[in-house]
Design a protein around this motif. Structure first.
Motif, PDB file in Angstrom:
ATOM      1  N   ILE A   1       0.838  -1.201   0.000  1.00  0.00           N
ATOM      2  CA  ILE A   1       0.000   0.000   0.000  1.00  0.00           C
ATOM      3  C   ILE A   1       0.876   1.255   0.000  1.00  0.00           C
ATOM      4  N   ALA A   2       1.948   1.229   0.767  1.00  0.00           N
ATOM      5  CA  ALA A   2       2.869   2.376   0.798  1.00  0.00           C
ATOM      6  C   ALA A   2       3.525   2.580  -0.563  1.00  0.00           C
ATOM      7  N   PHE A   3       3.805   1.509  -1.277  1.00  0.00           N
ATOM      8  CA  PHE A   3       4.420   1.588  -2.605  1.00  0.00           C
ATOM      9  C   PHE A   3       3.564   2.408  -3.565  1.00  0.00           C
ATOM     10  N   MET A   4       2.247   2.290  -3.437  1.00  0.00           N
ATOM     11  CA  MET A   4       1.349   2.982  -4.373  1.00  0.00           C
ATOM     12  C   MET A   4       1.358   4.489  -4.187  1.00  0.00           C
ATOM     13  N   ASP A   5       1.791   4.957  -3.028  1.00  0.00           N
ATOM     14  CA  ASP A   5       1.824   6.402  -2.775  1.00  0.00           C
ATOM     15  C   ASP A   5       3.105   7.058  -3.280  1.00  0.00           C
ATOM     16  N   GLN A   6       4.030   6.272  -3.789  1.00  0.00           N
ATOM     17  CA  GLN A   6       5.260   6.845  -4.330  1.00  0.00           C
ATOM     18  C   GLN A   6       4.979   7.499  -5.677  1.00  0.00           C
ATOM     19  N   PRO A   7       5.586   8.661  -5.958  1.00  0.00           N
ATOM     20  CA  PRO A   7       5.356   9.329  -7.247  1.00  0.00           C
ATOM     21  C   PRO A   7       5.861   8.481  -8.400  1.00  0.00           C
ATOM     22  N   ARG A   8       5.120   8.501  -9.485  1.00  0.00           N
ATOM     23  CA  ARG A   8       5.497   7.682 -10.630  1.00  0.00           C
ATOM     24  C   ARG A   8       5.095   8.415 -11.913  1.00  0.00           C
ATOM     25  N   TRP A   9       5.968   8.429 -12.881  1.00  0.00           N
ATOM     26  CA  TRP A   9       5.744   9.181 -14.105  1.00  0.00           C
ATOM     27  C   TRP A   9       4.942   8.372 -15.118  1.00  0.00           C
ATOM     28  N   ILE A  10       3.976   9.038 -15.775  1.00  0.00           N
ATOM     29  CA  ILE A  10       3.212   8.435 -16.867  1.00  0.00           C
ATOM     30  C   ILE A  10       3.507   9.233 -18.126  1.00  0.00           C
ATOM     31  N   GLY A  11       4.135   8.626 -19.104  1.00  0.00           N
ATOM     32  CA  GLY A  11       4.519   9.349 -20.315  1.00  0.00           C
ATOM     33  C   GLY A  11       3.480   9.258 -21.412  1.00  0.00           C
ATOM     34  N   TYR A  12       2.334   9.913 -21.201  1.00  0.00           N
ATOM     35  CA  TYR A  12       1.289   9.872 -22.215  1.00  0.00           C
ATOM     36  C   TYR A  12       1.536  10.930 -23.290  1.00  0.00           C
ATOM     37  N   GLN A  13       0.751  10.875 -24.360  1.00  0.00           N
ATOM     38  CA  GLN A  13       1.038  11.655 -25.575  1.00  0.00           C
ATOM     39  C   GLN A  13       1.115  13.162 -25.324  1.00  0.00           C
ATOM     40  N   THR A  14       0.116  13.729 -24.661  1.00  0.00           N
ATOM     41  CA  THR A  14       0.112  15.181 -24.427  1.00  0.00           C
ATOM     42  C   THR A  14       1.310  15.608 -23.588  1.00  0.00           C
ATOM     43  N   ALA A  15       1.610  14.833 -22.553  1.00  0.00           N
ATOM     44  CA  ALA A  15       2.747  15.156 -21.687  1.00  0.00           C
ATOM     45  C   ALA A  15       4.052  15.119 -22.471  1.00  0.00           C
ATOM     46  N   ASN A  16       4.229  14.100 -23.291  1.00  0.00           N
ATOM     47  CA  ASN A  16       5.455  13.991 -24.085  1.00  0.00           C
ATOM     48  C   ASN A  16       5.579  15.128 -25.091  1.00  0.00           C
ATOM     49  N   MET A  17       4.443  15.545 -25.673  1.00  0.00           N
ATOM     50  CA  MET A  17       4.460  16.644 -26.640  1.00  0.00           C
ATOM     51  C   MET A  17       4.896  17.947 -25.968  1.00  0.00           C
ATOM     52  N   ILE A  18       4.356  18.211 -24.773  1.00  0.00           N
ATOM     53  CA  ILE A  18       4.711  19.431 -24.050  1.00  0.00           C
ATOM     54  C   ILE A  18       6.177  19.401 -23.648  1.00  0.00           C
ATOM     55  N   MET A  19       6.651  18.256 -23.185  1.00  0.00           N
ATOM     56  CA  MET A  19       8.057  18.148 -22.790  1.00  0.00           C
ATOM     57  C   MET A  19       8.979  18.321 -23.992  1.00  0.00           C
ATOM     58  N   ASP A  20       8.591  17.778 -25.138  1.00  0.00           N
ATOM     59  CA  ASP A  20       9.392  17.961 -26.355  1.00  0.00           C
ATOM     60  C   ASP A  20       9.441  19.434 -26.752  1.00  0.00           C
ATOM     61  N   THR A  21       8.318  20.141 -26.579  1.00  0.00           N
ATOM     62  CA  THR A  21       8.279  21.572 -26.892  1.00  0.00           C
ATOM     63  C   THR A  21       9.223  22.350 -25.993  1.00  0.00           C
ATOM     64  N   MET A  22       9.194  22.064 -24.704  1.00  0.00           N
ATOM     65  CA  MET A  22      10.075  22.770 -23.771  1.00  0.00           C
ATOM     66  C   MET A  22      11.539  22.448 -24.046  1.00  0.00           C
ATOM     67  N   ARG A  23      11.817  21.206 -24.388  1.00  0.00           N
ATOM     68  CA  ARG A  23      13.195  20.832 -24.711  1.00  0.00           C
ATOM     69  C   ARG A  23      13.659  21.579 -25.964  1.00  0.00           C
ATOM     70  N   GLY A  24      12.753  21.725 -26.933  1.00  0.00           N
ATOM     71  CA  GLY A  24      13.080  22.492 -28.131  1.00  0.00           C
ATOM     72  C   GLY A  24      13.364  23.948 -27.823  1.00  0.00           C
ATOM     73  N   PHE A  25      12.637  24.517 -26.847  1.00  0.00           N
ATOM     74  CA  PHE A  25      12.886  25.891 -26.429  1.00  0.00           C
ATOM     75  C   PHE A  25      14.322  26.059 -25.928  1.00  0.00           C
ATOM     76  N   MET A  26      14.791  25.075 -25.169  1.00  0.00           N
ATOM     77  CA  MET A  26      16.130  25.174 -24.582  1.00  0.00           C
ATOM     78  C   MET A  26      17.227  25.147 -25.640  1.00  0.00           C
ATOM     79  N   ASP A  27      16.931  24.544 -26.782  1.00  0.00           N
ATOM     80  CA  ASP A  27      17.930  24.419 -27.836  1.00  0.00           C
ATOM     81  C   ASP A  27      17.944  25.603 -28.801  1.00  0.00           C
ATOM     82  N   LYS A  28      16.983  26.514 -28.656  1.00  0.00           N
ATOM     83  CA  LYS A  28      16.911  27.646 -29.578  1.00  0.00           C
ATOM     84  C   LYS A  28      17.995  28.676 -29.267  1.00  0.00           C
TER      85      LYS A  28
END
Length: 296
Positions: free
Chosen positions: A23-50
């Protein structure tokens, strides 16, 4: 269905732990890499490279409360914002993630930024001194992206205060030539509309609620892979998926809390799987205008 094939290989060992530890294991933060999240992260990463230029691209990420916006930017900062010392023995903080002050306040914004650098400052100092101290810290640490969470807080305060803090953000962007990302509820868009110049500088990316479709079913499949239940629940099957969606209303944070509650009951009762009876017993978790009410 028994066995552990429904659990991700990295987490199968959790099944051998005690009920309390599972039960304690389920309360640990865990990342879900779904499509919208990945798109936003790719956009921010692109900003850093400009390359630096006077008018850098900016982004405003909006969505319902508890729907994963902050998780996205924290994950991004974790992956791309870790500080280090470069070859010239200079400190580098590529990404600064801070939270907007509780209300529209230019000095509050500078103080929040200085806190992220653990920099000494006096809150009683005049605005120009705090402003240029912030600029010095961001420039010295070679910051390439500034993220401001709770952006909608800037709506709290007079129109003059809102204009002042937005002009301060525009000044930082121009002076440092770095992109700025705001994160907030949909009301945050109103902050941009205080001045057409601000609106023209920000693209808006929405983190929508989940619809009851195949993408939602795939999301449930992912969740089942990390829930430490000994038997398969088949959460993605239409009947169970519809019951879960009806309670969480497509809100990612509410879905996560709902599944943890259901899995906790499945562990404590020895059922070891989530079924429709358990899900329907959690109807009290249904959000009503952002407030969870106990329903009969």
């Amino acid at each position: 269905m028994s066995g552990d094939s429904h659990i991700h290989p990295d987490f199968r060992h959790i099944l051998g732990l005690s009920q309390r530890d599972r039960i304690a294991f389920m309360d640990q933060p865990r990342w879900i890499g779904y499509q919208t999240a990945n798109m936003i992260m790719d956009t921010m990463r692109g900003f850093m490279d400009k390359p630096a230029r006077p008018r850098m691209p900016n982004l405003l990420i909006v969505g319902e409360p508890n729907n994963g916006k902050t998780t996205i930017v924290r994950r991004f900062a974790e992956l791309h914002g870790q500080g280090f010392v470069n070859d010239d023995a200079e400190p580098v903080k590529p990404v600064i993630l801070t939270e907007a002050p509780p209300s529209a306040d230019e000095k509050g914004l500078y103080v929040a930024l200085l806190e992220r650098f653990w920099a000494p400052y006096r809150a009683t100092d005049p605005l120009p001194k705090l402003r240029y101290q912030v600029i010095h810290q961001l420039r010295t640490c070679h910051t390439r992206l500034l993220i401001i969470d709770e952006f909608h807080s800037l709506l709290t305060g007079s129109a003059i205060k809102q204009r002042e803090v937005m002009n301060a953000i525009k000044f930082l962007c121009n002076e440092l030539m770095i992109p700025i990302v705001g994160v907030g509820t949909r009301e945050a868009v109103r902050v941009l509309h205080t001045d057409p110049q601000h609106a023209s500088r920000f693209d808006v990316a929405s983190v929508p609620l989940w619809e009851l479709n195949k993408n939602f079913q795939r999301l449930l499949l992912w969740f089942e892979r990390v829930l430490p239940l000994k038997d398969e629940s088949t959460l993605h099957q239409p009947e169970l998926a519809a019951a879960l969606h009806a309670i969480c209303a497509g809100n990612l944070g509410d879905l996560h809390r709902l599944l943890v509650e259901c899995a906790t009951e499945a562990i404590n009762t020895g059922k070891e799987r989530i079924d429709k009876e358990i899900v329907e017993g959690k109807a009290w978790m249904r959000p009503t205008k952002g407030i969870r009410e106990i329903v009969g």
